[in-house]
Design an enzyme around this catalytic site. Structure first.
Site, PDB file in Angstrom:
ATOM      1  N   ARG A 106     -12.692   0.476   3.083  1.00  0.00           N
ATOM      2  CA  ARG A 106     -12.915   1.868   2.427  1.00  0.00           C
ATOM      3  C   ARG A 106     -14.612   2.714   2.890  1.00  0.00           C
ATOM      4  O   ARG A 106     -14.800   2.167   1.943  1.00  0.00           O
ATOM      5  CB  ARG A 106     -11.933   1.550   1.824  1.00  0.00           C
ATOM      6  CG  ARG A 106     -12.646   3.164   0.698  1.00  0.00           C
ATOM      7  CD  ARG A 106     -11.353   3.389  -0.552  1.00  0.00           C
ATOM      8  NE  ARG A 106      -9.923   3.718  -0.014  1.00  0.00           N
ATOM      9  CZ  ARG A 106      -9.208   4.333  -0.653  1.00  0.00           C
ATOM     10  NH1 ARG A 106      -9.212   4.617  -2.343  1.00  0.00           N
ATOM     11  NH2 ARG A 106      -7.860   4.348  -0.474  1.00  0.00           N
ATOM     12  N   HIS A 133      -6.263   8.615   6.965  1.00  0.00           N
ATOM     13  CA  HIS A 133      -6.063   7.667   5.679  1.00  0.00           C
ATOM     14  C   HIS A 133      -4.611   7.177   6.201  1.00  0.00           C
ATOM     15  O   HIS A 133      -3.648   7.061   6.062  1.00  0.00           O
ATOM     16  CB  HIS A 133      -5.547   8.294   4.527  1.00  0.00           C
ATOM     17  CG  HIS A 133      -5.399   7.373   3.438  1.00  0.00           C
ATOM     18  ND1 HIS A 133      -5.563   5.739   3.554  1.00  0.00           N
ATOM     19  CD2 HIS A 133      -5.100   7.374   2.293  1.00  0.00           C
ATOM     20  CE1 HIS A 133      -5.156   5.407   2.379  1.00  0.00           C
ATOM     21  NE2 HIS A 133      -4.878   6.430   1.389  1.00  0.00           N
ATOM     22  N   GLN A 136      -1.613   4.554   3.768  1.00  0.00           N
ATOM     23  CA  GLN A 136      -1.189   5.661   3.527  1.00  0.00           C
ATOM     24  C   GLN A 136       0.785   6.372   4.592  1.00  0.00           C
ATOM     25  O   GLN A 136       0.914   6.192   3.753  1.00  0.00           O
ATOM     26  CB  GLN A 136      -1.808   6.588   2.632  1.00  0.00           C
ATOM     27  CG  GLN A 136      -0.613   7.296   2.134  1.00  0.00           C
ATOM     28  CD  GLN A 136      -0.886   6.276   0.731  1.00  0.00           C
ATOM     29  OE1 GLN A 136      -1.409   6.462  -0.932  1.00  0.00           O
ATOM     30  NE2 GLN A 136       1.288   7.256   0.050  1.00  0.00           N
ATOM     31  N   ASP A 228      -1.606  16.546  -1.824  1.00  0.00           N
ATOM     32  CA  ASP A 228      -2.489  15.642  -2.311  1.00  0.00           C
ATOM     33  C   ASP A 228      -3.948  16.174  -2.837  1.00  0.00           C
ATOM     34  O   ASP A 228      -3.793  17.343  -3.255  1.00  0.00           O
ATOM     35  CB  ASP A 228      -3.303  14.573  -0.712  1.00  0.00           C
ATOM     36  CG  ASP A 228      -4.921  14.244  -1.543  1.00  0.00           C
ATOM     37  OD1 ASP A 228      -4.494  13.508  -2.504  1.00  0.00           O
ATOM     38  OD2 ASP A 228      -5.176  13.525  -0.238  1.00  0.00           O
ATOM     39  N   CYS A 268       0.098  11.038  -2.292  1.00  0.00           N
ATOM     40  CA  CYS A 268      -0.635   9.839  -1.949  1.00  0.00           C
ATOM     41  C   CYS A 268      -0.812   8.722  -3.589  1.00  0.00           C
ATOM     42  O   CYS A 268      -1.030   7.592  -3.572  1.00  0.00           O
ATOM     43  CB  CYS A 268      -1.265   9.371  -1.174  1.00  0.00           C
ATOM     44  SG  CYS A 268      -2.843  10.511  -1.359  1.00  0.00           S
ATOM     45  N   ARG A 296       2.650   0.880  -0.126  1.00  0.00           N
ATOM     46  CA  ARG A 296       1.458   0.406   0.931  1.00  0.00           C
ATOM     47  C   ARG A 296       2.148  -1.408   0.541  1.00  0.00           C
ATOM     48  O   ARG A 296       1.365  -1.487   1.834  1.00  0.00           O
ATOM     49  CB  ARG A 296       0.777   0.764  -0.443  1.00  0.00           C
ATOM     50  CG  ARG A 296       0.037   2.475  -0.354  1.00  0.00           C
ATOM     51  CD  ARG A 296      -0.282   3.369   0.476  1.00  0.00           C
ATOM     52  NE  ARG A 296      -1.019   1.827   1.017  1.00  0.00           N
ATOM     53  CZ  ARG A 296      -2.736   2.877   0.595  1.00  0.00           C
ATOM     54  NH1 ARG A 296      -2.794   3.452  -0.104  1.00  0.00           N
ATOM     55  NH2 ARG A 296      -3.762   2.508   1.352  1.00  0.00           N
TER      56      ARG A 296
END
Ligand code: CP
Ligand code: NVA
Length: 313
Positions: A106, A133, A136, A228, A268, A296
């Site tokens: 990340r 991402h 996700q 988001d 998310c 996830r």
């Protein structure tokens, strides 16, 4: 199945069949985990997890997931490893490849992940960059499938900043044949190159990926409403200006009323209540955000097993 030894950097790089395989394996692994059946497909393997940005879900789901698959995950924070002291990505890639069986990262720059993958000779998994991402978004389509069964032809409406999440969702929707509308104000719409690539992908599955500035037009008939944060990690200096520009792009009960009565709401997480989503909707009966968060674990276990296991899944 074709994913063994590959990287997972962008959903755009996956075929329609590979996305379907990830969803299938995630379903099987979720069932096994719930039934307490053994599924140690990565026994004896190690995973390095590099974090240059904060995380709760990504860290814990990858670490727990890799452990459940029988392997040993190693957490590396940029501030306490040589990564944050300027060791070149290409050196980190070659060194870690001598020790571990996979690398999850990340970080800020998407190019860093591409460089890591170029120099590593073990699979590299993108755990979020400023651009994308993917883990996700794969989780999100898995979650939608759990609730809606059929993905093809569904309408996903993304509300707010055309960010990493919006980009990966456009790719994911295109691969499974969902129609997606990204509703964002001018200046905060998705990267045009990503939009164009997703629209190309969508031709294969006969769906549409579009941008619509008017939120209430976009949300009509939605099966899924998604949002988001307005200010992503690394953009904190723009917080005030973003609050003003994105202020109208909120999932609230008025917007939910425009969607289908059986619409589900995804985020998310982490969520900023009162900004991109109201408390009432986030905690309401149509919100499935905690199932989404749990998934996830299952979807990333499928990704790791497919990329790294020597066994047939
Ligand atoms: N959704 C997500 O990636 O959460 P974290 O930032 O907590 O990992
Ligand atoms: N767009 C957000 C997602 C966090 C999971 C960010 O990049 O901060």
């Amino acid at each position: 199945m074709g994913l063994k030894s590959k990287d997972l950097i962008s959903i755009h790089d996956l075929s329609v069949g590979e996305v379907a395989t990830i969803l299938d394996v995630a379903t099987k692994l979720k069932r096994k985990q719930k039934n307490g059946e053994p599924h140690e497909y990565l026994r004896g393997k190690t995973l390095a997890m590099i974090f240059s940005k904060a995380s709760t879900r990504t860290r814990v789901s990858f670490e727990t997931g890799f452990h459940q698959l029988g392997g040993h995950p190693i957490y590396l924070n940029s501030s306490t490893s040589q990564v944050g002291r300027g060791e070149p990505v290409r050196d980190t890639a070659r060194v870690l490849s001598r020790f571990v069986d996979g690398i999850m990262i990340r970080t800020f720059s998407h190019d860093s992940v591409l460089e890591l993958a170029k120099y590593a000779n073990v699979p590299v998994i993108n755990g979020l960059t400023d651009l994308l991402h993917p883990c996700q978004a794969l989780t999100d389509i898995f979650t939608i499938q759990e609730y809606k069964e059929i993905l093809k032809g569904r309408k996903l409406v993304y509300v707010g900043d055309g960010n990493n999440m919006a980009h990966s969702l456009m790719f994911a929707a295109a691969k499974v044949g969902m129609n997606m509308v990204c509703s964002s104000p001018k200046g905060y719409q998705p990267n045009p190159e990503i939009l164009q690539q997703a629209q190309e992908d969508a031709k294969q599955t006969d769906c549409t990926i579009t941008v619509e500035e008017d939120l209430f037009t976009a949300a009509k008939g939605a099966d899924v409403l998604y949002t988001d944060v307005w200010t992503s990690m690394g953009e904190e200096a723009e917080r005030d200006i973003r609050q003003k520009a994105l202020g109208a792009y909120q999932i609230n009960k008025e917007l939910l009323a425009i969607a289908r009565p059986d619409a589900i709401v995804l985020h998310c997480l982490p969520a900023h209540r009162g900004e991109e989503i109201t408390e009432e909707v986030l905690e309401g009966s149509q919100s499935v955000v905690f199932d989404q968060a749990e998934n996830r674990l299952h979807v990333q276990k499928a990704i790791m097993a497919l990329l790294m296991s020597d066994e047939t899944l």
